[in-house]
Design a protein around this motif. Sequence first.
Motif, short mmCIF file in Angstrom:
data_model
loop_
_atom_site.label_atom_id
_atom_site.label_comp_id
_atom_site.label_asym_id
_atom_site.label_seq_id
_atom_site.Cartn_x
_atom_site.Cartn_y
_atom_site.Cartn_z
N ASN A 305 -5.92 0.19 1.51
CA ASN A 305 -5.24 1.36 2.04
C ASN A 305 -6.09 2.61 1.99
O ASN A 305 -5.97 3.47 2.86
N SER A 321 -5.82 -2.26 6.81
CA SER A 321 -4.40 -2.22 6.47
C SER A 321 -3.91 -3.62 6.16
O SER A 321 -3.08 -3.81 5.27
N GLN A 325 -1.88 -4.94 3.07
CA GLN A 325 -0.60 -5.65 3.21
C GLN A 325 -0.62 -6.95 2.41
O GLN A 325 0.38 -7.34 1.81
N GLY A 399 4.19 0.83 7.48
CA GLY A 399 4.15 1.83 6.42
C GLY A 399 5.37 1.79 5.52
O GLY A 399 5.42 2.47 4.51
N THR A 432 0.21 3.31 -2.97
CA THR A 432 -0.62 2.99 -1.81
C THR A 432 0.20 2.95 -0.53
O THR A 432 -0.33 3.18 0.54
N SER A 433 1.51 2.69 -0.64
CA SER A 433 2.30 2.77 0.61
C SER A 433 2.34 4.18 1.12
O SER A 433 2.37 4.40 2.33
N SER A 436 -0.71 4.66 2.89
CA SER A 436 -0.70 3.98 4.18
C SER A 436 0.14 4.76 5.19
O SER A 436 -0.20 4.80 6.36
N TYR A 440 -1.07 5.57 9.02
CA TYR A 440 -0.26 5.09 10.14
C TYR A 440 0.26 6.27 10.94
O TYR A 440 0.26 6.27 12.17
#
Lengths: 523, 524
Positions: A305, A321, A325, A399, A432-433, A436, A440
């Motif tokens: 990420n 990404s 994931q 995301g 980390t989301s 991300s 995104y």
Amino acid sequence: MPETGALFLTNQSMTAPGELLGLALNAGAILPEGIILLAMLGTLLVDLAGQKAAAKWAPPICYIGLGTSLCLLALQWNGPLEPSFLGAFLADNLAVAFRAVIALSTLISLLISWRYAEQSGSPVGEYAAILLAATLGAMLLCGSTDLISVFVSLETLSVASYLLAGYMKRDARSSEAALKYLLVGSAAAAVFLYGASLLYGISGSTNLQEIGVALLTSPTPLAALALVFVLSTVAFKIAAVPFHQWTPDVYEGSPTPVVAFLSVGSKAAGFALAVRLLVGCFGAFDNQWKLLFTVLAVLSMTLGNVVALAQTSMKRMLAYSSIGQAGFVMIGLVCGTEDGYAAMVLYMAAYLFMNLGAFACIILFTIRTGSDRISDYAGLYQKDPLITLGLSLCLLSLGGIPPMLGFFGKIYLFFAGWADQQYLLVVVGLVTSVISIYYYISVIKMMVVKEPHEASEVVKAYPSIQWKTIGMQPLRAALVTCVLVTAVGGILSSPLFQWANSAVAGTPLLQEAIALTGERALG
Amino acid sequence: MDANLPAMAASQAPFPWLSLIVLLPAIGALLMPLLPEVEESNALNLPRNIAIAFLLADFLLMLTIFGRLFDTQAVGLQLVERVSWIPFIGLEWSLGVDGLSGPLVLLSGLITLLSAAASWNLESKTRLYFALLLVQASAQALVFLSQDFLLFFLSWELELVPVYLLIAIWGGKRRLYAATKFILYTALASLLILISGLALALSGNDFTLNLSELTNRSPSGSFGLLCYLGFLIGFGVKLPIFPLHTWLPDAHGEANAPVSMLLAGILLKMGGYALLRFNVQMLPDAHLQMAPALIVIGIVNIIYGALNAFAQDNVKRRIACSSVSHMGFVLLGIGAIDALGISGAMLQMISHGLIAAAMFFVTGSFYERTKTLSIPNMGGLAKVLPTTFAFFLTSSLASLALPGMSGFVSEITVFLGITSQEGFTPVFRAITIILAAIGLVLTPIYLLSMCRRVFFGPRIPALAMVEEMNPRELTIGLSLLLPTLIIGFWPRVAIDFYEASTNGLAEKLISHTLVTLNQATPLS
């Protein structure tokens, strides 16, 4: 169980023909793969009849083959659990679920391929045949319960993938990608073989379950070495950091539809392999591989990420990404609880739709503009609101923004992780989301926020939208399906949760592992 | 409708009024892509009209529901709807309304409607704009109404992207910076909310996400305190609480006026509401421990926000900083842990929602004409724009808590709440009051000096020919200022709405104080 000393001999006698006769071949279990094989042969045959015939007949053959295969898989759901091919293949629910994900990802990848292949002037029939071969390998891998069948199917998948990566023969980057993939992949295969040979040496069997029992009764340091070797192959297949180096280059150089397949189908096969090998075989080294996987997951989520932030190429960004994931999915695997495995299956299925939806959009954009740079998406909203909407929804879903499918998948993973006290993984996953979301949304920002006069050159020259074009139809259908499932699937995801949970419930292997972890937690 | 009701009552499922409130704007949003894009400014603006129609219908629906079905005397949740959504993660479509959420739902309905009406002259990407506004309306209502933690979190996150895009597309010069800052702050904060919520949900014997069941759990000790801190920081970003407020002047300053109305009028209230719902209601023990700290942070908010406002040369940024200052009173009220304090905090949220929206609206209306927000570039506007001036002055006076306006009532209630709280030492109370009073004195200085510099002084020639507010703008302004005056003169209108709930909350806190005392005495 035979004594460890007389392994070799006992094993010889075990596989004596007399005993084999007692076991049913039970070949019906691989009927879905058989159909795919037929479809592959069919496409090869029509390819012989020339380019035009191939372009006309290859698509329907593939659709029928994959469609039938999916129907047969649906029939296998909750079916009787009889090992087939003398214990080399088992069609439990987990295998069925992952095979369905792979077949579906191939179907969608094919739908988005035709136009791309046509435009790049490569023969369609060959391409479809190789993709089907990769699918065949990946699907067989999901149900393999024997080191030999694992290796054979792994190599089928890998060799076909190398070919696919280098399919754009005239493009130097594609050839480079293929070569890189081949070199790293072969090294990984060699490492796997070494690990497998150690396992055979320790247990005297190639059957994963028997190896598992042998390891449980006599865990040796040598087995730990085998674990490391096998784990690195798995990590290579799912592109976990630090085994990810091939991913960005291969993804960037390969034809985009191939990347779509590699990022979903191949990855799903990798996770199925991980479950078979680690859960099914290394139960004795539960703590060890979970620790290693925790490290891999944390590294993948962080590096994937963070590095994705700096990318300027859309495909490269999606490559990083996808590394991130994969890290999220690993949370479910590390948990080792009912919810953990179910969340893993669910997220894989969700990832199928959102990632392929995003790929369908970027392929459509590339076909129309020939560009892959993120900055070239500037101002797309004015020219093509539909692609903008589709890509935005898929990226938001990746995301983890509600109410998309990805949000529910991620929440389930985090719930399972927190319930199993994997606090580090969950916190890293959450942080980390957020990272991300930043990259995104910067793509979305590029497409939507830029004013018409700020639009990039390629967008200014963007062709007026012709949604009616016949050649575009399959691509469009795939795009609309993926985006719809991503957008609405989240709200109506209860059946999907049901499905993921029964995939775990119908898999004895996982049930045993869950019971074992439960006992350990109590004791 | 009545013909259908008996059949529904028989199956124990009353008509899902609250779902209708939430879903109506969302349906409107789904219609937007089907409409033609507005090409010319004179053409019939279908997206705008439909959006306003939906929001108006939604607001009228809210008025009807709260007027007819809502019982202001009841303490607990009303009109509860519970439908299992995804049983595997315990997600339920669980809605309910009580005195804490009811007034804020109504406020959000009103402000979203007025904000759509204030976007009358918007020309670029109208479909997207109104679709986002409608999604935002749904998400806001869902935040206040949801009674399931995950549903709450979902709606909390749902509002992220619309607000980001609303700021990033239609904002001012530094809009991208402001929007990114907003989304990063909010997304990071929501991590803490999710983690605290998850920890709470998994803490008991059985997993539950239902807010009422979580409330009954009320964990104490260091675990409760940790959850409390997680929620406090998470919601504190929205409120905003002092060190976490830096996104606010940027976001409010860069967004266009209607979006600023939403941000100041509703988004900040989401933070305050969530503090009451989660921190106070769910973790009373931790709240009793942390209440003095909240008061200290509240004081810092009040004074720091006011001092910050002095330094701003941009009208909107100055109003934004005044919001930080005013939300400090909400913290004071929540920290006062008695019925008066909490009631004052609620009233302050309602009143600030109206006043801040009014100020941003008036600012937007003269920005549309003067094309500048910089205070040094303006002057002498009172002669040209007497009505705008009157509106701006009235809302400034309301904001500085002039007696007769709602701000006065709410801030005085908060003061009374703190003075009457016997739990604090007299010195603490006195210092709190004195410092908050300093904040109160600073507010008129920066607001009135802004009025003076914008509306009086030498007239700027470039601004001599601007037009006066039109009837549409007058209506919007009046719909915001009239409630402020009505509440100011007759606070019962608003207080009756939520008093039962705030009293219930205060009683619960008091019972917890007694419990802790009783537990402590035998030991000592």
